[in-house]
Design a protein around this motif. Structure first.
Motif, PDB file in Angstrom:
ATOM      1  N   SER A 243       0.777  -1.208  -0.027  1.00 14.06           N
ATOM      2  CA  SER A 243       0.135   0.001   0.020  1.00 14.06           C
ATOM      3  C   SER A 243       0.807   1.337   0.070  1.00 14.06           C
ATOM      4  CB  SER A 243      -0.787  -0.012   1.278  1.00 14.06           C
ATOM      5  OG  SER A 243      -1.576   1.238   1.480  1.00 14.06           O
ATOM      6  N   GLU A 244       0.616   2.109  -0.612  1.00 12.36           N
ATOM      7  CA  GLU A 244       1.198   3.609  -0.799  1.00 12.36           C
ATOM      8  C   GLU A 244       1.290   4.449   0.710  1.00 12.36           C
ATOM      9  OE1 GLU A 244       0.529   6.785  -4.366  1.00 12.36           O
ATOM     10  OE2 GLU A 244      -1.080   6.785  -2.696  1.00 12.36           O
ATOM     11  N   PHE A 245       0.315   3.581   1.284  1.00 11.80           N
ATOM     12  CA  PHE A 245       0.061   4.359   2.807  1.00 11.80           C
ATOM     13  C   PHE A 245       1.340   4.000   3.663  1.00 11.80           C
ATOM     14  CE2 PHE A 245      -1.167   3.806   7.112  1.00 11.80           C
ATOM     15  CZ  PHE A 245      -1.612   5.361   7.361  1.00 11.80           C
ATOM     16  N   ASP A 246       1.694   2.815   3.589  1.00 14.33           N
ATOM     17  CA  ASP A 246       3.051   1.912   4.003  1.00 14.33           C
ATOM     18  C   ASP A 246       4.246   2.187   3.596  1.00 14.33           C
ATOM     19  OD1 ASP A 246       1.165   0.439   5.890  1.00 14.33           O
ATOM     20  OD2 ASP A 246       0.923  -0.803   4.246  1.00 14.33           O
ATOM     21  N   ALA A 247       4.291   3.141   2.596  1.00 15.04           N
ATOM     22  CA  ALA A 247       5.456   3.541   1.947  1.00 15.04           C
ATOM     23  C   ALA A 247       5.961   5.049   1.884  1.00 15.04           C
ATOM     24  CB  ALA A 247       5.789   2.905   0.554  1.00 15.04           C
ATOM     25  N   GLU A 248       4.866   5.708   2.372  1.00 15.96           N
ATOM     26  CA  GLU A 248       4.712   7.061   2.011  1.00 15.96           C
ATOM     27  C   GLU A 248       5.873   8.069   2.892  1.00 15.96           C
ATOM     28  OE1 GLU A 248       0.873   8.802   2.852  1.00 15.96           O
ATOM     29  OE2 GLU A 248       1.014   8.329   4.891  1.00 15.96           O
ATOM     30  N   ALA A 249       6.127   7.642   4.014  1.00 15.50           N
ATOM     31  CA  ALA A 249       7.263   8.056   4.796  1.00 15.50           C
ATOM     32  C   ALA A 249       8.686   7.833   4.182  1.00 15.50           C
ATOM     33  CB  ALA A 249       7.160   7.667   6.320  1.00 15.50           C
ATOM     34  N   ASP A 250       8.919   6.587   3.987  1.00  8.67           N
ATOM     35  CA  ASP A 250      10.289   6.188   3.284  1.00  8.67           C
ATOM     36  C   ASP A 250      10.221   6.910   1.950  1.00  8.67           C
ATOM     37  OD1 ASP A 250      10.930   4.467   5.315  1.00  8.67           O
ATOM     38  OD2 ASP A 250       9.536   3.097   4.758  1.00  8.67           O
ATOM     39  N   LEU A 251       9.320   7.103   1.334  1.00  8.86           N
ATOM     40  CA  LEU A 251       9.349   7.620  -0.218  1.00  8.86           C
ATOM     41  C   LEU A 251       9.941   9.190   0.071  1.00  8.86           C
ATOM     42  CD1 LEU A 251       6.491   6.036  -1.952  1.00  8.86           C
ATOM     43  CD2 LEU A 251       8.981   5.582  -2.453  1.00  8.86           C
ATOM     44  N   ALA A 252       9.099   9.742   1.022  1.00  6.26           N
ATOM     45  CA  ALA A 252       9.145  11.113   1.158  1.00  6.26           C
ATOM     46  C   ALA A 252      10.746  11.425   1.675  1.00  6.26           C
ATOM     47  CB  ALA A 252       8.393  11.911   2.219  1.00  6.26           C
ATOM     48  N   ALA A 253      11.110  10.588   2.482  1.00  3.50           N
ATOM     49  CA  ALA A 253      12.771  10.740   3.095  1.00  3.50           C
ATOM     50  C   ALA A 253      13.706  10.233   2.146  1.00  3.50           C
ATOM     51  CB  ALA A 253      12.946  10.019   4.470  1.00  3.50           C
ATOM     52  N   GLY A 254      13.282   9.413   1.010  1.00  7.81           N
ATOM     53  CA  GLY A 254      14.478   8.923   0.040  1.00  7.81           C
ATOM     54  C   GLY A 254      14.824   7.680   0.401  1.00  7.81           C
ATOM     55  N   ARG A 255      14.372   7.061   1.334  1.00  9.53           N
ATOM     56  CA  ARG A 255      14.904   5.964   1.645  1.00  9.53           C
ATOM     57  C   ARG A 255      14.458   4.689   0.975  1.00  9.53           C
ATOM     58  NH1 ARG A 255      13.576   7.912   7.137  1.00  9.53           N
ATOM     59  NH2 ARG A 255      11.227   7.079   6.792  1.00  9.53           N
ATOM     60  N   LEU A 256      13.017   4.960   0.258  1.00 11.01           N
ATOM     61  CA  LEU A 256      12.845   3.928  -0.816  1.00 11.01           C
ATOM     62  C   LEU A 256      12.528   4.788  -1.970  1.00 11.01           C
ATOM     63  CD1 LEU A 256      10.302   1.748   1.216  1.00 11.01           C
ATOM     64  CD2 LEU A 256      12.419   1.164   0.184  1.00 11.01           C
ATOM     65  N   GLU A 257      12.507   4.234  -3.204  1.00 11.31           N
ATOM     66  CA  GLU A 257      12.298   4.878  -4.473  1.00 11.31           C
ATOM     67  C   GLU A 257      10.980   4.128  -5.337  1.00 11.31           C
ATOM     68  OE1 GLU A 257      15.782   5.393  -6.729  1.00 11.31           O
ATOM     69  OE2 GLU A 257      16.474   6.697  -5.263  1.00 11.31           O
ATOM     70  N   ARG A 258      10.446   4.869  -5.928  1.00 14.90           N
ATOM     71  CA  ARG A 258       9.108   3.996  -6.729  1.00 14.90           C
ATOM     72  C   ARG A 258       9.143   3.987  -8.031  1.00 14.90           C
ATOM     73  NH1 ARG A 258       2.811   6.103  -5.397  1.00 14.90           N
ATOM     74  NH2 ARG A 258       1.806   4.460  -6.378  1.00 14.90           N
ATOM     75  N   VAL A 259       8.874   2.900  -8.455  1.00 21.45           N
ATOM     76  CA  VAL A 259       8.839   2.551  -9.952  1.00 21.45           C
ATOM     77  C   VAL A 259       7.441   1.963 -10.421  1.00 21.45           C
ATOM     78  CG1 VAL A 259      11.243   2.168  -9.954  1.00 21.45           C
ATOM     79  CG2 VAL A 259       9.592   0.130  -9.507  1.00 21.45           C
ATOM     80  N   LEU A 260       7.262   2.197 -11.643  1.00 23.62           N
ATOM     81  CA  LEU A 260       5.945   1.765 -12.303  1.00 23.62           C
ATOM     82  C   LEU A 260       4.614   2.513 -11.971  1.00 23.62           C
ATOM     83  CD1 LEU A 260       6.709  -2.071 -12.342  1.00 23.62           C
ATOM     84  CD2 LEU A 260       7.233  -0.538 -14.142  1.00 23.62           C
ATOM     85  N   GLU A 261       4.879   3.769 -11.577  1.00 24.58           N
ATOM     86  CA  GLU A 261       3.918   4.374 -10.867  1.00 24.58           C
ATOM     87  C   GLU A 261       2.742   4.373 -11.728  1.00 24.58           C
ATOM     88  OE1 GLU A 261       3.023   8.590  -8.433  1.00 24.58           O
ATOM     89  OE2 GLU A 261       5.076   8.076  -9.065  1.00 24.58           O
ATOM     90  N   ASP A 262       2.929   4.591 -12.937  1.00 21.71           N
ATOM     91  CA  ASP A 262       1.737   4.775 -14.111  1.00 21.71           C
ATOM     92  C   ASP A 262       0.913   3.593 -14.222  1.00 21.71           C
ATOM     93  OD1 ASP A 262       4.016   3.600 -15.321  1.00 21.71           O
ATOM     94  OD2 ASP A 262       3.597   4.536 -17.405  1.00 21.71           O
ATOM     95  N   TRP A 263       1.625   2.377 -13.704  1.00 24.79           N
ATOM     96  CA  TRP A 263       0.955   1.038 -13.779  1.00 24.79           C
ATOM     97  C   TRP A 263       0.210   0.573 -12.502  1.00 24.79           C
ATOM     98  CZ3 TRP A 263       0.125  -2.216 -17.563  1.00 24.79           C
ATOM     99  CH2 TRP A 263       0.829  -2.003 -18.939  1.00 24.79           C
TER     100      TRP A 263
END
Length: 295
Positions: A243-263
Motif C-alpha cells: 500500500s502507498e500508505f505504508d511506504a509514503e514516509a520512506d518515499l518522502a525521506a528518500g529511503r525508498l524509491e518508486r517505480v512503475l507508478e503509471d501502472w
C-alpha cells in the motif's frame, strides 16, 4: 429472583464461539464462573444444553431449541437497553470493531481518535487481524475493509481516499539492478513476495490505459506483514508491492524509491460495514455520522 440474563448471555456466547474459554474472555468472566452460570441455568430448567468433551462443545438437541427460542428475546432486551441509552445527550455503550492492521493504522488519526475524543462515554474495542471474518457470528458491531471484499448483504459506508499500491525498492537496490520500466521486467528482478491471510502468494496487479496485467513475481523471500516487507526493502533485498500508505514516509525521506507508478492507478476505498437491520446502536450510528461529516 435472579433475572437469568447473565446465564442467557453465557449460553449464547458459548454457542457462537464454540468454547467456554473464548466466551468467558468475551464476557470478561473467569471460565469457571461462566461454566457455573451455564450449569446453574441447566439445573434451573432441568435439561442439559451442551455436550462437553475435552476437545469440543456443541449444543444438545434441547440446547438448539432453547437457543433458537431465547436468542431473539435477548437481542430484543439488548436493543431496548441501547434505545434507552439514546435519550442521553451523547452515545453511551460499547462499540466492537474488526479490521486489518493496515486499515487501523490508516483510520486511527483521521477518524477513530476524533471519535473517541468526541464520545468519551462509548467503550470502543478495536480488534485487528488479517483474515476476513463473519463480524456477526464473532460478535462485532461493525468492521472496516476495502469495498471489494465486503459481503453484499452488509451496509457499507466508504471513508477516506481511494487506495493505491506502490512498487518500491531502496536506492542501493536500483543502483545494483536497474529500474523496471514495464511490469514484465519484474521477472528478471529480485522481488520480496507477500503471503496472504488465506495462504496463497499474492500476484502483483497492474493496470494502464485499460490494459491489465498480473505478475507472479519470482523471489526467495516471502513475508506476510507490510512492516516486514518494508524492512526487507529498506535493507536492499529486493522490490516490494504494498500500500502507498505504508511506504509514503520512506518515499518522502528518500529511503525508498518508486517505480512503475503509471501502472498502479487508484482502486478501492475503505468502508465501514455492518449488518442491515432496523435498529442501529447509538455508538455505531454516531460513527457513521462522523464518517459522513469528515468524508
Amino acid at each position: 429472583m435472579r433475572s437469568g440474563l447473565t446465564e442467557l448471555e453465557a449460553v449464547l456466547a458459548v454457542t457462537r464461539l464454540g468454547s467456554f474459554r473464548a466466551a468467558a474472555a468475551e464476557l470478561e468472566m473467569s471460565t469457571s464462573a461462566l461454566s457455573q452460570s451455564v450449569a446453574a441455568l441447566e439445573a434451573r430448567i432441568g435439561t442439559r444444553l451442551f455436550h462437553r468433551t475435552t476437545r469440543s462443545v456443541r449444543l444438545t438437541e434441547a440446547g438448539e431449541r432453547f437457543v433458537s427460542d431465547v436468542a431473539p428475546a435477548v437481542a430484543g432486551i439488548r436493543g431496548a437497553m441501547e434505545r434507552a441509552g439514546e435519550s442521553a445527550d451523547e452515545p453511551i455503550g460499547s462499540l466492537r470493531l474488526n479490521t486489518s492492521v493496515g486499515a487501523a493504522r490508516r483510520l486511527m488519526k483521521p477518524l477513530l481518535i476524533p471519535y473517541m475524543q468526541r464520545y468519551p462515554r462509548v467503550e470502543l474495542e478495536l480488534v485487528t487481524e488479517a483474515r476476513m471474518i463473519d463480524i456477526v457470528r464473532e460478535g462485532y458491531d461493525a468492521g472496516f475493509r476495502t469495498q471489494d471484499v465486503i459481503p453484499g448483504d452488509m451496509v457499507a459506508v466508504p471513508t477516506g481516499p481511494q487506495i493505491r499500491h506502490a512498487v518500491v525498492g531502496s536506492p542501493d537496490y536500483f543502483a545494483r539492478h536497474g529500474r523496471p520500466r514495464h511490469p514484465g521486467d519484474l521477472t528478471s528482478h529480485v522481488s520480496i513476495r507477500a503471503r496472504m491471510p488465506a495462504g496463497h502468494i499474492y500476484h502483483w496487479e497492474f493496470e494502464r490505459h485499460g490494459e491489465t496485467l498480473t505478475v507472479a513475481v519470482p523471489g526467495v523471500v516471502t513475508l506476510d506483514e507490510p512492516h516486514l516487507l518494508r524492512e526487507a526493502a529498506l535493507a536492499g533485498l529486493g522490490v516490494i508491492y504494498l500500500s502507498e500508505f505504508d511506504a509514503e514516509a520512506d518515499l518522502a525521506a528518500g529511503r525508498l524509491e518508486r517505480v512503475l507508478e503509471d501502472w498502479t492507478p487508484p482502486f478501492e476505498r475503505l468502508a465501514l460495514y455492518y449488518p442491515g437491520r432496523r435498529h442501529v446502536p447509538a455508538p455505531l450510528r454516531a460513527l457513521v455520522e462522523l464518517i459522513k461529516e469528515i468524508g
